[in-house]
Design a protein around this motif. Sequence first.
Motif, PDB file in Angstrom:
ATOM      1  N   PRO A  53       5.473  15.909   4.585  1.00 42.13           N
ATOM      2  CA  PRO A  53       6.747  15.507   3.716  1.00 42.13           C
ATOM      3  C   PRO A  53       7.502  14.680   4.761  1.00 42.13           C
ATOM      4  N   GLU A  54       7.473  15.033   6.090  1.00 42.98           N
ATOM      5  CA  GLU A  54       8.189  14.356   7.380  1.00 42.98           C
ATOM      6  C   GLU A  54       7.738  13.207   7.526  1.00 42.98           C
ATOM      7  N   ASP A  55       6.653  12.818   6.814  1.00 39.49           N
ATOM      8  CA  ASP A  55       6.154  11.364   6.832  1.00 39.49           C
ATOM      9  C   ASP A  55       6.671  10.334   5.921  1.00 39.49           C
ATOM     10  N   THR A  56       7.471  10.794   4.845  1.00 36.63           N
ATOM     11  CA  THR A  56       8.359  10.027   4.079  1.00 36.63           C
ATOM     12  C   THR A  56       9.398   8.919   4.843  1.00 36.63           C
ATOM     13  N   ALA A  57       9.049   7.813   4.653  1.00 39.70           N
ATOM     14  CA  ALA A  57       9.813   6.831   5.422  1.00 39.70           C
ATOM     15  C   ALA A  57       9.504   5.395   4.623  1.00 39.70           C
ATOM     16  N   VAL A  58      10.397   4.423   5.159  1.00 43.71           N
ATOM     17  CA  VAL A  58       9.930   2.922   4.798  1.00 43.71           C
ATOM     18  C   VAL A  58       9.185   2.689   5.980  1.00 43.71           C
ATOM     19  N   TYR A  59       7.921   2.129   5.890  1.00 43.05           N
ATOM     20  CA  TYR A  59       7.167   1.529   7.063  1.00 43.05           C
ATOM     21  C   TYR A  59       7.055   0.387   7.077  1.00 43.05           C
ATOM     22  N   TYR A  60       7.250  -0.096   8.438  1.00 44.31           N
ATOM     23  CA  TYR A  60       7.364  -1.488   8.783  1.00 44.31           C
ATOM     24  C   TYR A  60       6.268  -2.116   9.614  1.00 44.31           C
ATOM     25  N   CYS A  61       5.884  -3.157   9.281  1.00 39.34           N
ATOM     26  CA  CYS A  61       4.805  -3.829  10.311  1.00 39.34           C
ATOM     27  C   CYS A  61       5.590  -4.977  11.197  1.00 39.34           C
TER      28      CYS A  61
ATOM     29  N   GLY B 165       0.716  -1.280   0.041  1.00 34.04           N
ATOM     30  CA  GLY B 165      -0.009  -0.094   0.038  1.00 34.04           C
ATOM     31  C   GLY B 165       0.750   1.371   0.199  1.00 34.04           C
ATOM     32  N   GLY B 166       2.214   1.223  -0.058  1.00 29.30           N
ATOM     33  CA  GLY B 166       2.977   2.116   0.024  1.00 29.30           C
ATOM     34  C   GLY B 166       2.804   3.095  -1.315  1.00 29.30           C
ATOM     35  N   GLY B 167       3.281   4.256  -1.417  1.00 26.54           N
ATOM     36  CA  GLY B 167       3.604   4.942  -2.642  1.00 26.54           C
ATOM     37  C   GLY B 167       3.858   6.422  -2.691  1.00 26.54           C
ATOM     38  N   LEU B 168       3.332   7.226  -3.553  1.00 28.20           N
ATOM     39  CA  LEU B 168       3.685   8.318  -3.469  1.00 28.20           C
ATOM     40  C   LEU B 168       2.249   9.098  -3.245  1.00 28.20           C
ATOM     41  N   ALA B 169       2.454  10.210  -2.265  1.00 30.46           N
ATOM     42  CA  ALA B 169       1.057  10.953  -1.907  1.00 30.46           C
ATOM     43  C   ALA B 169       1.704  12.487  -1.946  1.00 30.46           C
ATOM     44  N   GLN B 170       0.775  13.344  -2.155  1.00 28.66           N
ATOM     45  CA  GLN B 170       1.001  14.822  -2.159  1.00 28.66           C
ATOM     46  C   GLN B 170       0.881  15.214  -0.687  1.00 28.66           C
ATOM     47  N   PRO B 171       1.223  16.284  -0.161  1.00 27.08           N
ATOM     48  CA  PRO B 171       1.125  16.740   1.174  1.00 27.08           C
ATOM     49  C   PRO B 171      -0.409  16.952   1.342  1.00 27.08           C
TER      50      PRO B 171
ATOM     51  N   THR C 155       9.794  -8.598  17.905  1.00 22.85           N
ATOM     52  CA  THR C 155      10.538  -9.889  17.555  1.00 22.85           C
ATOM     53  C   THR C 155      10.469 -10.250  15.977  1.00 22.85           C
ATOM     54  N   ASN C 156       9.327  -9.835  15.255  1.00 20.75           N
ATOM     55  CA  ASN C 156       9.200 -10.113  13.910  1.00 20.75           C
ATOM     56  C   ASN C 156       8.871  -8.874  13.094  1.00 20.75           C
ATOM     57  N   TRP C 157       9.512  -8.847  11.987  1.00 24.16           N
ATOM     58  CA  TRP C 157       9.228  -7.600  11.260  1.00 24.16           C
ATOM     59  C   TRP C 157       9.133  -8.063   9.726  1.00 24.16           C
ATOM     60  N   GLY C 158       8.366  -6.925   8.961  1.00 24.02           N
ATOM     61  CA  GLY C 158       8.262  -7.320   7.384  1.00 24.02           C
ATOM     62  C   GLY C 158       9.278  -6.557   6.768  1.00 24.02           C
ATOM     63  N   GLN C 159       9.320  -6.650   5.431  1.00 17.07           N
ATOM     64  CA  GLN C 159      10.277  -6.040   4.607  1.00 17.07           C
ATOM     65  C   GLN C 159      10.255  -4.376   4.400  1.00 17.07           C
ATOM     66  N   GLY C 160       8.995  -4.045   4.861  1.00 17.75           N
ATOM     67  CA  GLY C 160       8.795  -2.649   4.784  1.00 17.75           C
ATOM     68  C   GLY C 160       8.372  -2.125   3.438  1.00 17.75           C
ATOM     69  N   THR C 161       7.677  -1.107   3.452  1.00 18.67           N
ATOM     70  CA  THR C 161       6.939  -0.365   2.118  1.00 18.67           C
ATOM     71  C   THR C 161       7.107   1.247   2.119  1.00 18.67           C
ATOM     72  N   GLN C 162       7.709   1.476   1.149  1.00 12.42           N
ATOM     73  CA  GLN C 162       7.974   2.987   0.949  1.00 12.42           C
ATOM     74  C   GLN C 162       6.814   3.819   0.748  1.00 12.42           C
ATOM     75  N   VAL C 163       6.748   4.859   1.679  1.00 16.69           N
ATOM     76  CA  VAL C 163       5.972   5.989   1.488  1.00 16.69           C
ATOM     77  C   VAL C 163       6.573   7.311   1.164  1.00 16.69           C
ATOM     78  N   THR C 164       6.060   7.921   0.260  1.00 18.33           N
ATOM     79  CA  THR C 164       7.043   9.377  -0.270  1.00 18.33           C
ATOM     80  C   THR C 164       5.914  10.345  -0.162  1.00 18.33           C
ATOM     81  N   VAL C 165       6.034  11.258   0.448  1.00 16.37           N
ATOM     82  CA  VAL C 165       5.136  12.454   0.426  1.00 16.37           C
ATOM     83  C   VAL C 165       5.866  13.884  -0.005  1.00 16.37           C
ATOM     84  N   SER C 166       5.356  14.209  -1.326  1.00 16.37           N
ATOM     85  CA  SER C 166       6.051  15.095  -1.905  1.00 16.37           C
ATOM     86  C   SER C 166       5.102  15.803  -3.209  1.00 16.37           C
ATOM     87  N   SER C 167       5.280  17.071  -3.226  1.00 10.55           N
ATOM     88  CA  SER C 167       4.372  17.685  -4.443  1.00 10.55           C
ATOM     89  C   SER C 167       5.152  17.784  -5.759  1.00 10.55           C
TER      90      SER C 167
END
Length: 125
Positions: free
Chosen positions: A87-95, A7-13, A113-125
């Motif tokens: 924009p400061e929410d931009t990061a790799v998000y881990y479950c 569900g990660g991806g690019l979003a505008q502010p 103890t257990n982590w996913g591989q992460g999904t990138q979230v980028t917030v930019s105009s």
Amino acid sequence: VQLVESGGGLAQPGGSLGLSCAASGFNFRSYDMAWFRQAPGKEREFVAAVRKYGGATYYADSVKGRFTISRDNNKSTLSLQMNNLKPEDTAVYYCTAASSTITSTIGRAGSYTNWGQGTQVTVSS
């Protein structure tokens, strides 16, 4: 144990994104679940957590009022709805999952103890 984020991806502010985490290989309903994020050059930081059996929720001050964590124990799925993105929410998000946590350490990565591989979230105009 397997955790797969999507569900990660690019979003505008000011925009919205929804993340999902599909869990398998363990009794999902009996685990505390959380989302963390890590921006380039920064440490992994706590975003939100939800207790097992769909109990109490916890949020980092930086996302409180904008993000909502939820879980569907029947589908073994963890979700994070992110609104009014900045924009400061931009990061790799881990479950992540933990069989048990205490309130004082629920925001610490070491509690999980257990982590996913992460999904990138980028917030930019």
